[in-house]
Motif scaffolding. Structure first.
Motif, PDB file in Angstrom:
ATOM      1  N   THR A 109      40.359  29.347  46.215  1.00 16.62           N
ATOM      2  CA  THR A 109      41.376  30.173  45.562  1.00 16.62           C
ATOM      3  C   THR A 109      41.594  29.736  44.120  1.00 16.62           C
ATOM      4  O   THR A 109      41.684  30.570  43.205  1.00 16.62           O
ATOM      5  CB  THR A 109      42.698  30.080  46.346  1.00 16.62           C
ATOM      6  OG1 THR A 109      42.483  30.511  47.700  1.00 16.62           O
ATOM      7  CG2 THR A 109      43.756  30.957  45.703  1.00 16.62           C
ATOM      8  N   GLN A 110      41.671  28.404  43.910  1.00 17.33           N
ATOM      9  CA  GLN A 110      41.834  27.904  42.552  1.00 17.33           C
ATOM     10  C   GLN A 110      40.629  28.247  41.687  1.00 17.33           C
ATOM     11  O   GLN A 110      40.777  28.573  40.501  1.00 17.33           O
ATOM     12  CB  GLN A 110      42.060  26.389  42.584  1.00 17.33           C
ATOM     13  CG  GLN A 110      43.395  25.976  43.199  1.00 17.33           C
ATOM     14  CD  GLN A 110      43.557  24.471  43.281  1.00 17.33           C
ATOM     15  OE1 GLN A 110      42.661  23.727  42.882  1.00 17.33           O
ATOM     16  NE2 GLN A 110      44.684  24.019  43.793  1.00 17.33           N
ATOM     17  N   HIS A 111      39.428  28.174  42.305  1.00 14.19           N
ATOM     18  CA  HIS A 111      38.217  28.532  41.560  1.00 14.19           C
ATOM     19  C   HIS A 111      38.242  30.005  41.162  1.00 14.19           C
ATOM     20  O   HIS A 111      37.921  30.354  40.008  1.00 14.19           O
ATOM     21  CB  HIS A 111      36.988  28.227  42.415  1.00 14.19           C
ATOM     22  CG  HIS A 111      35.699  28.615  41.775  1.00 14.19           C
ATOM     23  ND1 HIS A 111      35.164  27.940  40.694  1.00 14.19           N
ATOM     24  CD2 HIS A 111      34.828  29.634  42.055  1.00 14.19           C
ATOM     25  CE1 HIS A 111      34.035  28.514  40.335  1.00 14.19           C
ATOM     26  NE2 HIS A 111      33.803  29.539  41.142  1.00 14.19           N
ATOM     27  N   GLU A 112      38.625  30.860  42.112  1.00 12.82           N
ATOM     28  CA  GLU A 112      38.718  32.288  41.809  1.00 12.82           C
ATOM     29  C   GLU A 112      39.767  32.546  40.732  1.00 12.82           C
ATOM     30  O   GLU A 112      39.553  33.345  39.812  1.00 12.82           O
ATOM     31  CB  GLU A 112      39.065  33.070  43.083  1.00 12.82           C
ATOM     32  CG  GLU A 112      37.967  33.091  44.137  1.00 12.82           C
ATOM     33  CD  GLU A 112      36.743  33.866  43.673  1.00 12.82           C
ATOM     34  OE1 GLU A 112      36.907  34.767  42.823  1.00 12.82           O
ATOM     35  OE2 GLU A 112      35.633  33.564  44.147  1.00 12.82           O
ATOM     36  N   LEU A 114      40.796  30.401  38.469  1.00 11.97           N
ATOM     37  CA  LEU A 114      40.282  29.889  37.198  1.00 11.97           C
ATOM     38  C   LEU A 114      39.257  30.840  36.600  1.00 11.97           C
ATOM     39  O   LEU A 114      39.265  31.096  35.385  1.00 11.97           O
ATOM     40  CB  LEU A 114      39.662  28.512  37.424  1.00 11.97           C
ATOM     41  CG  LEU A 114      39.097  27.801  36.189  1.00 11.97           C
ATOM     42  CD1 LEU A 114      40.191  27.571  35.161  1.00 11.97           C
ATOM     43  CD2 LEU A 114      38.462  26.480  36.578  1.00 11.97           C
ATOM     44  N   ARG A 115      38.381  31.393  37.467  1.00  5.52           N
ATOM     45  CA  ARG A 115      37.389  32.335  36.965  1.00  5.52           C
ATOM     46  C   ARG A 115      38.051  33.604  36.439  1.00  5.52           C
ATOM     47  O   ARG A 115      37.655  34.126  35.378  1.00  5.52           O
ATOM     48  CB  ARG A 115      36.397  32.678  38.078  1.00  5.52           C
ATOM     49  CG  ARG A 115      35.223  33.539  37.600  1.00  5.52           C
ATOM     50  CD  ARG A 115      34.179  33.682  38.670  1.00  5.52           C
ATOM     51  NE  ARG A 115      34.695  34.392  39.832  1.00  5.52           N
ATOM     52  CZ  ARG A 115      33.984  34.645  40.921  1.00  5.52           C
ATOM     53  NH1 ARG A 115      32.731  34.220  40.998  1.00  5.52           N
ATOM     54  NH2 ARG A 115      34.516  35.295  41.942  1.00  5.52           N
ATOM     55  N   ASN A 116      39.085  34.083  37.148  1.00  6.68           N
ATOM     56  CA  ASN A 116      39.810  35.261  36.671  1.00  6.68           C
ATOM     57  C   ASN A 116      40.513  34.968  35.348  1.00  6.68           C
ATOM     58  O   ASN A 116      40.522  35.811  34.432  1.00  6.68           O
ATOM     59  CB  ASN A 116      40.824  35.707  37.722  1.00  6.68           C
ATOM     60  CG  ASN A 116      40.163  36.252  38.975  1.00  6.68           C
ATOM     61  OD1 ASN A 116      39.064  36.802  38.918  1.00  6.68           O
ATOM     62  ND2 ASN A 116      40.820  36.100  40.111  1.00  6.68           N
ATOM     63  N   ASP A 117      41.102  33.756  35.257  1.00  5.55           N
ATOM     64  CA  ASP A 117      41.757  33.384  33.999  1.00  5.55           C
ATOM     65  C   ASP A 117      40.748  33.315  32.858  1.00  5.55           C
ATOM     66  O   ASP A 117      41.033  33.752  31.730  1.00  5.55           O
ATOM     67  CB  ASP A 117      42.469  32.035  34.155  1.00  5.55           C
ATOM     68  CG  ASP A 117      43.659  32.111  35.099  1.00  5.55           C
ATOM     69  OD1 ASP A 117      44.176  33.233  35.297  1.00  5.55           O
ATOM     70  OD2 ASP A 117      44.068  31.069  35.645  1.00  5.55           O
ATOM     71  N   ARG A 124      40.408  38.870  26.412  1.00  3.77           N
ATOM     72  CA  ARG A 124      41.396  38.829  25.333  1.00  3.77           C
ATOM     73  C   ARG A 124      40.754  38.384  24.023  1.00  3.77           C
ATOM     74  O   ARG A 124      41.043  38.940  22.951  1.00  3.77           O
ATOM     75  CB  ARG A 124      42.524  37.874  25.721  1.00  3.77           C
ATOM     76  CG  ARG A 124      43.697  37.863  24.746  1.00  3.77           C
ATOM     77  CD  ARG A 124      44.776  36.928  25.229  1.00  3.77           C
ATOM     78  NE  ARG A 124      45.260  37.326  26.541  1.00  3.77           N
ATOM     79  CZ  ARG A 124      46.099  36.600  27.266  1.00  3.77           C
ATOM     80  NH1 ARG A 124      46.535  35.437  26.803  1.00  3.77           N
ATOM     81  NH2 ARG A 124      46.499  37.030  28.443  1.00  3.77           N
ATOM     82  N   LEU A 125      39.874  37.368  24.120  1.00  2.90           N
ATOM     83  CA  LEU A 125      39.185  36.899  22.918  1.00  2.90           C
ATOM     84  C   LEU A 125      38.299  37.995  22.339  1.00  2.90           C
ATOM     85  O   LEU A 125      38.240  38.184  21.115  1.00  2.90           O
ATOM     86  CB  LEU A 125      38.357  35.665  23.266  1.00  2.90           C
ATOM     87  CG  LEU A 125      37.579  35.012  22.115  1.00  2.90           C
ATOM     88  CD1 LEU A 125      38.536  34.524  21.041  1.00  2.90           C
ATOM     89  CD2 LEU A 125      36.744  33.852  22.633  1.00  2.90           C
ATOM     90  N   LYS A 126      37.619  38.727  23.244  1.00  4.93           N
ATOM     91  CA  LYS A 126      36.780  39.831  22.784  1.00  4.93           C
ATOM     92  C   LYS A 126      37.616  40.895  22.095  1.00  4.93           C
ATOM     93  O   LYS A 126      37.231  41.428  21.038  1.00  4.93           O
ATOM     94  CB  LYS A 126      36.032  40.423  23.986  1.00  4.93           C
ATOM     95  CG  LYS A 126      35.042  41.511  23.622  1.00  4.93           C
ATOM     96  CD  LYS A 126      34.295  41.985  24.858  1.00  4.93           C
ATOM     97  CE  LYS A 126      33.298  43.079  24.509  1.00  4.93           C
ATOM     98  NZ  LYS A 126      32.573  43.557  25.727  1.00  4.93           N
ATOM     99  N   GLU A 127      38.783  41.202  22.682  1.00  6.93           N
ATOM    100  CA  GLU A 127      39.666  42.187  22.064  1.00  6.93           C
ATOM    101  C   GLU A 127      40.157  41.703  20.704  1.00  6.93           C
ATOM    102  O   GLU A 127      40.219  42.485  19.742  1.00  6.93           O
ATOM    103  CB  GLU A 127      40.851  42.460  22.992  1.00  6.93           C
ATOM    104  CG  GLU A 127      40.470  43.202  24.272  1.00  6.93           C
ATOM    105  CD  GLU A 127      41.649  43.382  25.202  1.00  6.93           C
ATOM    106  OE1 GLU A 127      42.746  42.870  24.863  1.00  6.93           O
ATOM    107  OE2 GLU A 127      41.492  44.036  26.256  1.00  6.93           O
ATOM    108  N   GLU A 128      40.516  40.406  20.630  1.00  6.22           N
ATOM    109  CA  GLU A 128      40.977  39.860  19.354  1.00  6.22           C
ATOM    110  C   GLU A 128      39.868  39.907  18.309  1.00  6.22           C
ATOM    111  O   GLU A 128      40.110  40.239  17.140  1.00  6.22           O
ATOM    112  CB  GLU A 128      41.459  38.419  19.549  1.00  6.22           C
ATOM    113  CG  GLU A 128      42.736  38.275  20.364  1.00  6.22           C
ATOM    114  CD  GLU A 128      43.935  38.879  19.659  1.00  6.22           C
ATOM    115  OE1 GLU A 128      43.932  38.907  18.408  1.00  6.22           O
ATOM    116  OE2 GLU A 128      44.868  39.322  20.350  1.00  6.22           O
ATOM    117  N   VAL A 129      38.628  39.561  18.745  1.00  7.10           N
ATOM    118  CA  VAL A 129      37.500  39.605  17.806  1.00  7.10           C
ATOM    119  C   VAL A 129      37.252  41.034  17.340  1.00  7.10           C
ATOM    120  O   VAL A 129      37.041  41.289  16.142  1.00  7.10           O
ATOM    121  CB  VAL A 129      36.240  39.004  18.475  1.00  7.10           C
ATOM    122  CG1 VAL A 129      35.010  39.263  17.612  1.00  7.10           C
ATOM    123  CG2 VAL A 129      36.413  37.513  18.700  1.00  7.10           C
TER     124      VAL A 129
END
Length: 206
Positions: A109-112, A114-117, A124-129
């Motif tokens: 669950t934590q891995h999922e 973390l992957r979702n985050d 978000r970074l792509k949108e900012e770029v």
């Protein structure tokens, strides 16, 4: 406890249906107390002293048997304890497996999560770029438009200057042509006057 011809009878002891000693396996245990009393009397003890010694010895034997038997268990108790230990071990094994599965599920669950985050951060970074690139492109387009406007203004000013220069040159040409015409007219007038004076002088001389 009493004296008989068969001997002094000890208190019977039995613990369950099985035991490690003959005292526990038998329901009654006897020893020849009368013979023991006789031997004591032969060694100088009175009858009362001999019987008292036999009583003390018998009590010590019974107490020893009780103490020894208190530390023993029967097959039924051992089986129950063994079964209970197996049950406890199976329960512990199940709890450990449940804990392992729970830990594995938590890690997954934590891995999922973390992957979702990470995916969210990446998006978000792509949108900012993209937003930054759009802003830069807009600024570049605005700058290009401003440069084009300034270039157009400069071109207009250059054209106006060229037109003004052409007009000035044309005016100067007109003035030069006018001046030439005036000079020619003046030269013609001078030449005509001079020729008339020469003719008049020639006539006077002739």
């Amino acid at each position: 406890m009493f004296l008989t011809r068969a001997g002094l009878r000890l208190r019977p002891f039995a613990f369950g249906t099985a035991g490690p000693t003959s005292y526990i396996r038998n329901n009654h245990t006897h020893f020849d107390s009368l013979k023991f009393v006789t031997q004591l009397q032969e060694n100088g003890f009175s009858k009362e002293q001999s019987e008292a010694a036999v009583n003390v010895f018998s009590k010590a034997i019974n107490d020893g048997i009780d103490l020894y038997a208190s530390n023993l268990i029967t097959k039924e108790v051992l089986s129950r304890q063994s079964y209970q230990q197996k049950v406890d071990f199976a329960k512990l094994k199940g709890e450990l497996q449940l804990i392992d599965r729970s830990e594995f599920n938590n890690i997954r669950t934590q891995h999922e999560k973390l992957r979702n985050d990470l995916e969210k951060v990446k998006q978000r970074l792509k949108e900012e770029v993209n937003k930054s690139l759009s802003s830069v492109r807009l600024d570049l387009n605005l700058e290009r438009g401003r440069i084009r406007e300034e270039s157009s203004i400069h071109d207009l000013k250059i054209k106006e200057t060229d037109t003004r220069i052409d007009q000035e040159i044309a005016n100067m040409k007109v003035q030069i042509d006018s001046t030439k015409t005036q000079v020619l007219q003046w030269l013609i007038g001078v030449c005509t006057g001079t020729f008339a004076l020469v003719l008049a002088y020639v006539r006077l001389l002739s």
